[in-house]
Write a protein that holds these residues in place. Structure first.
Motif, PDB file in Angstrom:
ATOM      1  N   ALA A 194       0.813  -1.213   0.000  1.00 35.29           N
ATOM      2  CA  ALA A 194       0.000   0.000   0.000  1.00 35.29           C
ATOM      3  C   ALA A 194       0.847   1.264   0.000  1.00 35.29           C
ATOM      4  O   ALA A 194       1.910   1.321   0.619  1.00 35.29           O
ATOM      5  CB  ALA A 194      -0.914   0.007   1.229  1.00 35.29           C
ATOM      6  N   ALA A 195       0.336   2.290  -0.706  1.00 38.63           N
ATOM      7  CA  ALA A 195       0.891   3.643  -0.622  1.00 38.63           C
ATOM      8  C   ALA A 195       0.047   4.408   0.375  1.00 38.63           C
ATOM      9  O   ALA A 195      -1.183   4.447   0.264  1.00 38.63           O
ATOM     10  CB  ALA A 195       0.857   4.324  -1.977  1.00 38.63           C
TER      11      ALA A 195
ATOM     12  N   ARG B 158       0.638   8.421  -6.944  1.00 36.38           N
ATOM     13  CA  ARG B 158       1.290   9.722  -6.793  1.00 36.38           C
ATOM     14  C   ARG B 158       0.362  10.896  -7.122  1.00 36.38           C
ATOM     15  O   ARG B 158       0.819  12.025  -7.271  1.00 36.38           O
ATOM     16  CB  ARG B 158       2.544   9.765  -7.666  1.00 36.38           C
ATOM     17  CG  ARG B 158       3.594   8.779  -7.160  1.00 36.38           C
ATOM     18  CD  ARG B 158       4.824   8.766  -7.995  1.00 36.38           C
ATOM     19  NE  ARG B 158       5.801   7.832  -7.435  1.00 36.38           N
ATOM     20  CZ  ARG B 158       6.904   7.441  -8.040  1.00 36.38           C
ATOM     21  NH1 ARG B 158       7.198   7.907  -9.248  1.00 36.38           N
ATOM     22  NH2 ARG B 158       7.728   6.591  -7.472  1.00 36.38           N
ATOM     23  N   ALA B 159      -0.926  10.603  -7.282  1.00 39.93           N
ATOM     24  CA  ALA B 159      -1.923  11.667  -7.503  1.00 39.93           C
ATOM     25  C   ALA B 159      -1.593  12.516  -8.725  1.00 39.93           C
ATOM     26  O   ALA B 159      -1.703  13.745  -8.689  1.00 39.93           O
ATOM     27  CB  ALA B 159      -2.061  12.540  -6.256  1.00 39.93           C
ATOM     28  N   GLU B 160      -1.198  11.876  -9.808  1.00 38.93           N
ATOM     29  CA  GLU B 160      -0.794  12.609 -11.009  1.00 38.93           C
ATOM     30  C   GLU B 160      -1.961  12.904 -11.948  1.00 38.93           C
ATOM     31  O   GLU B 160      -1.795  13.648 -12.917  1.00 38.93           O
ATOM     32  CB  GLU B 160       0.276  11.813 -11.758  1.00 38.93           C
ATOM     33  CG  GLU B 160       1.596  11.739 -11.022  1.00 38.93           C
ATOM     34  CD  GLU B 160       2.664  10.960 -11.777  1.00 38.93           C
ATOM     35  OE1 GLU B 160       3.835  11.049 -11.392  1.00 38.93           O
ATOM     36  OE2 GLU B 160       2.329  10.265 -12.766  1.00 38.93           O
ATOM     37  N   TRP B 161      -3.130  12.321 -11.690  1.00 35.89           N
ATOM     38  CA  TRP B 161      -4.282  12.558 -12.543  1.00 35.89           C
ATOM     39  C   TRP B 161      -5.252  13.540 -11.895  1.00 35.89           C
ATOM     40  O   TRP B 161      -5.281  13.684 -10.667  1.00 35.89           O
ATOM     41  CB  TRP B 161      -5.023  11.262 -12.832  1.00 35.89           C
ATOM     42  CG  TRP B 161      -4.356  10.378 -13.841  1.00 35.89           C
ATOM     43  CD1 TRP B 161      -3.384  10.719 -14.731  1.00 35.89           C
ATOM     44  CD2 TRP B 161      -4.636   8.991 -14.062  1.00 35.89           C
ATOM     45  NE1 TRP B 161      -3.042   9.640 -15.497  1.00 35.89           N
ATOM     46  CE2 TRP B 161      -3.792   8.566 -15.111  1.00 35.89           C
ATOM     47  CE3 TRP B 161      -5.508   8.074 -13.485  1.00 35.89           C
ATOM     48  CZ2 TRP B 161      -3.808   7.257 -15.598  1.00 35.89           C
ATOM     49  CZ3 TRP B 161      -5.530   6.776 -13.965  1.00 35.89           C
ATOM     50  CH2 TRP B 161      -4.691   6.369 -15.022  1.00 35.89           C
ATOM     51  N   GLU B 162      -6.058  14.157 -12.714  1.00 35.57           N
ATOM     52  CA  GLU B 162      -7.076  15.095 -12.234  1.00 35.57           C
ATOM     53  C   GLU B 162      -8.312  14.314 -11.801  1.00 35.57           C
ATOM     54  O   GLU B 162      -9.265  14.137 -12.562  1.00 35.57           O
ATOM     55  CB  GLU B 162      -7.433  16.106 -13.339  1.00 35.57           C
ATOM     56  CG  GLU B 162      -8.353  17.219 -12.876  1.00 35.57           C
ATOM     57  CD  GLU B 162      -8.631  18.236 -13.970  1.00 35.57           C
ATOM     58  OE1 GLU B 162      -9.426  19.159 -13.717  1.00 35.57           O
ATOM     59  OE2 GLU B 162      -8.059  18.102 -15.062  1.00 35.57           O
ATOM     60  N   GLN B 163      -8.291  13.838 -10.570  1.00 33.95           N
ATOM     61  CA  GLN B 163      -9.374  13.006 -10.053  1.00 33.95           C
ATOM     62  C   GLN B 163      -9.276  12.925  -8.531  1.00 33.95           C
ATOM     63  O   GLN B 163      -8.255  13.285  -7.944  1.00 33.95           O
ATOM     64  CB  GLN B 163      -9.258  11.590 -10.628  1.00 33.95           C
ATOM     65  CG  GLN B 163      -7.967  10.880 -10.210  1.00 33.95           C
ATOM     66  CD  GLN B 163      -7.924   9.421 -10.635  1.00 33.95           C
ATOM     67  OE1 GLN B 163      -8.687   8.979 -11.474  1.00 33.95           O
ATOM     68  NE2 GLN B 163      -7.026   8.662 -10.035  1.00 33.95           N
ATOM     69  N   PRO B 164     -10.311  12.421  -7.861  1.00 35.06           N
ATOM     70  CA  PRO B 164     -10.185  12.151  -6.423  1.00 35.06           C
ATOM     71  C   PRO B 164      -9.173  11.033  -6.192  1.00 35.06           C
ATOM     72  O   PRO B 164      -9.091  10.090  -6.976  1.00 35.06           O
ATOM     73  CB  PRO B 164     -11.602  11.708  -6.025  1.00 35.06           C
ATOM     74  CG  PRO B 164     -12.492  12.224  -7.107  1.00 35.06           C
ATOM     75  CD  PRO B 164     -11.672  12.186  -8.361  1.00 35.06           C
ATOM     76  N   VAL B 165      -8.397  11.132  -5.125  1.00 32.13           N
ATOM     77  CA  VAL B 165      -7.369  10.144  -4.810  1.00 32.13           C
ATOM     78  C   VAL B 165      -7.504   9.772  -3.337  1.00 32.13           C
ATOM     79  O   VAL B 165      -7.481  10.649  -2.473  1.00 32.13           O
ATOM     80  CB  VAL B 165      -5.953  10.699  -5.077  1.00 32.13           C
ATOM     81  CG1 VAL B 165      -4.932   9.577  -5.069  1.00 32.13           C
ATOM     82  CG2 VAL B 165      -5.885  11.434  -6.409  1.00 32.13           C
ATOM     83  N   PHE B 166      -7.656   8.457  -3.077  1.00 34.64           N
ATOM     84  CA  PHE B 166      -7.920   8.002  -1.714  1.00 34.64           C
ATOM     85  C   PHE B 166      -6.755   7.159  -1.190  1.00 34.64           C
ATOM     86  O   PHE B 166      -6.230   6.291  -1.891  1.00 34.64           O
ATOM     87  CB  PHE B 166      -9.201   7.158  -1.681  1.00 34.64           C
ATOM     88  CG  PHE B 166     -10.445   7.908  -2.057  1.00 34.64           C
ATOM     89  CD1 PHE B 166     -11.190   8.569  -1.093  1.00 34.64           C
ATOM     90  CD2 PHE B 166     -10.872   7.961  -3.381  1.00 34.64           C
ATOM     91  CE1 PHE B 166     -12.346   9.267  -1.442  1.00 34.64           C
ATOM     92  CE2 PHE B 166     -12.020   8.654  -3.739  1.00 34.64           C
ATOM     93  CZ  PHE B 166     -12.763   9.312  -2.766  1.00 34.64           C
ATOM     94  N   TYR B 167      -6.402   7.437   0.068  1.00 33.28           N
ATOM     95  CA  TYR B 167      -5.324   6.694   0.732  1.00 33.28           C
ATOM     96  C   TYR B 167      -5.847   6.106   2.042  1.00 33.28           C
ATOM     97  O   TYR B 167      -6.768   6.677   2.626  1.00 33.28           O
ATOM     98  CB  TYR B 167      -4.134   7.625   1.005  1.00 33.28           C
ATOM     99  CG  TYR B 167      -3.459   8.108  -0.256  1.00 33.28           C
ATOM    100  CD1 TYR B 167      -2.422   7.384  -0.840  1.00 33.28           C
ATOM    101  CD2 TYR B 167      -3.883   9.283  -0.878  1.00 33.28           C
ATOM    102  CE1 TYR B 167      -1.811   7.829  -2.001  1.00 33.28           C
ATOM    103  CE2 TYR B 167      -3.275   9.730  -2.042  1.00 33.28           C
ATOM    104  CZ  TYR B 167      -2.239   8.994  -2.597  1.00 33.28           C
ATOM    105  OH  TYR B 167      -1.645   9.435  -3.754  1.00 33.28           O
ATOM    106  N   PRO B 168      -5.258   4.982   2.471  1.00 32.16           N
ATOM    107  CA  PRO B 168      -4.168   4.249   1.822  1.00 32.16           C
ATOM    108  C   PRO B 168      -4.643   3.618   0.522  1.00 32.16           C
ATOM    109  O   PRO B 168      -5.798   3.210   0.404  1.00 32.16           O
ATOM    110  CB  PRO B 168      -3.793   3.180   2.853  1.00 32.16           C
ATOM    111  CG  PRO B 168      -5.049   2.970   3.632  1.00 32.16           C
ATOM    112  CD  PRO B 168      -5.701   4.320   3.717  1.00 32.16           C
TER     113      PRO B 168
END
Length: 445
Positions: free
Chosen positions: A10-11, A51-61
């Motif tokens: 996981a990141a 790495r959140a490189e796209w224009e979209q929601p990003v969820f972690y982990p």
């Protein structure tokens, strides 16, 4: 709902460094399969998203992976398509609304969802379910965060699982579920359009492939199997020998004007597989009248397109995204029949950060990295086992997309190129940052 424990890579933030993690998966329901994952391919999309490189929601982990192959270990009481012990695959799609026009047409990858509902297409990871009826394991303050195939197990509805033919080695099958279907689908769809527009060629189209990485080498294999004349377009001269051995009729160096001139106005279709920022303009001139350039790689930022590149010869700039479940099943059968097997490099899970860095630097060979998850399952039983760090990683080179929304906010790593203050600065910054990123960070095909 009942759960079981699985182990994953996981990141935990936008630095995208993968480490081991223990998670809970839902126990199989009536129509579910519990699948012991054996192998999972590593896609450039995984790099973009951790790495959140796209224009979209990003969820972690975030637990990446959408090229899963494994063995069915347990089935729900209502399962009718699979049996315990079957070798199966799970790709990008793990569910959908099943009610919209796209789902009814078998193109679930374009699911529009249902009015009044928040969830539409359920993808294997970086997807947070919010409608109460869909939440089986509430593992996030936002709902249920779905986890991908860098993991020892997955539970999936049988309607979104495909059989892996015995002719395809398990370690090689995973990349078919993303790299394979991502290139197969547009070659079938746009290939038919090109054949109808150019009946004089009797189906023997001239098709260009930009890039010869994980996606590109699959496009080349499909084209040969479909009877097309294939032209590989790459900036890397070192890939010429491999391209010709794999069946390319011509090799074009994209950075060389003389080389490009050799195929001007001669291609019916081009499949652009490049996932890094790049200018597609040089490729339009290679298309004949009514030619189609289809983008299947997903660069982080918009592609510049000149109007005259299109209108001068009625050219089309198109796109395509994976494929529906039925088309994926058809592809698997076609691959088995024609002997289309992805080129893979099976890797140890402990080396995943090194391999991700290779993809980030666009240094990957013309094959797909595939994680040996079965070995990972054995290794992770040792409490002292951990994923190795990659010393060559320079977080200063990373760029969070200014249009990305990171959840939770604490996952925005302090070493990210765009600090929190700038990310919050609004549209004006986004435009400037995007321009700077494109000018300084773009990579030629």
């Amino acid at each position: 709902m009942a759960t079981y424990t699985a182990y994953a890579l996981a990141a935990r933030d936008t630095n995208g460094v993968l480490k081991k993690m223990e998670i809970e998966r839902r126990a199989p329901g009536e129509k579910d399969l519990k699948i012991k994952i054996m192998y999972c391919g590593v896609c450039h999309s995984d790099v973009h998203q951790i790495r959140a490189e796209w224009e979209q929601p990003v969820f972690y982990p975030m637990i990446p992976g959408h090229e899963m192959v494994g063995k069915v270990e347990e089935i729900g009481s209502g399962v009718s398509k699979f049996n315990v012990g079957d070798i199966v695959g799970v790709g990008v799609i793990v569910d959908s609304c099943r009610k919209c026009n796209e789902c009814k047409a078998g193109i679930e990858q374009y699911c529009s969802g249902v009015e009044g509902k928040k969830d539409s297409l359920h993808v294997s990871y970086n997807c947070c379910l919010k409608d109460p009826e869909n939440i089986k394991v509430k593992n996030s303050e936002f709902g249920e965060l779905l986890h991908g195939g860098y993991c020892t197990y997955i539970t999936c509805d049988e309607n979104y699982v495909v059989s892996v033919p015995s002719e395809i080695p398990a370690e090689s099958a995973g990349p078919l579920l993303c790299a394979g279907i991502t290139t197969y689908s547009p070659m079938v769809h746009y290939g038919k359009i090109c054949k109808d527009l150019h009946p004089e060629v009797k189906g023997k189209l001239r098709v260009g492939v930009v890039g010869l990485g994980g996606l590109g080498h699959m496009a080349l294999k499909w084209g040969k199997a479909m009877g097309f004349e294939m032209v590989v377009i790459s900036r890397s001269v070192r890939k010429k020998e491999k391209a010709m051995k794999m069946g390319a009729s011509e090799f074009v160096i994209s950075t060389d004007a003389k080389s490009r001139a050799s195929v001007m106005n001669s291609l019916h279709l081009i499949i652009d597989t490049i996932a890094a920022n790049h200018d597609p303009s040089p490729y339009f001139g290679m298309l004949m009248t009514d030619g189609i350039l289809c983008l299947v790689g997903i660069p982080p930022l918009p592609s510049p397109v000149k109007a005259f590149d299109l209108i001068g010869k009625r050219r089309v700039f198109a796109g395509s995204c994976i494929g529906g479940i039925k088309e994926t099943e058809d592809m698997m059968k076609f691959a088995a029949e024609k002997g289309v097997i992805p080129e893979v490099d099976v890797i140890d899970a402990k080396n995943i950060n090194k391999k991700v860095h290779i993809l980030f630097k666009n240094m990957a060979p013309n094959q797909r990295f595939v994680i040996d998850i079965s070995k990972f399952e054995e290794d992770v039983k040792d409490p002292s086992w951990e994923v190795e760090d990659e010393p060559a990683i320079k977080h200063s080179e990373y760029h969070i997309n200014p249009g990305a929304t990171v959840y939770p906010k604490s996952a925005i790593a302090s070493k990210s190129s765009f600090p929190k203050s700038l990310l919050a600065a609004g549209t004006g910054f986004a435009v400037v940052a995007a321009a700077v990123f494109f000018l300084t960070g773009k990579k030629k095909a």
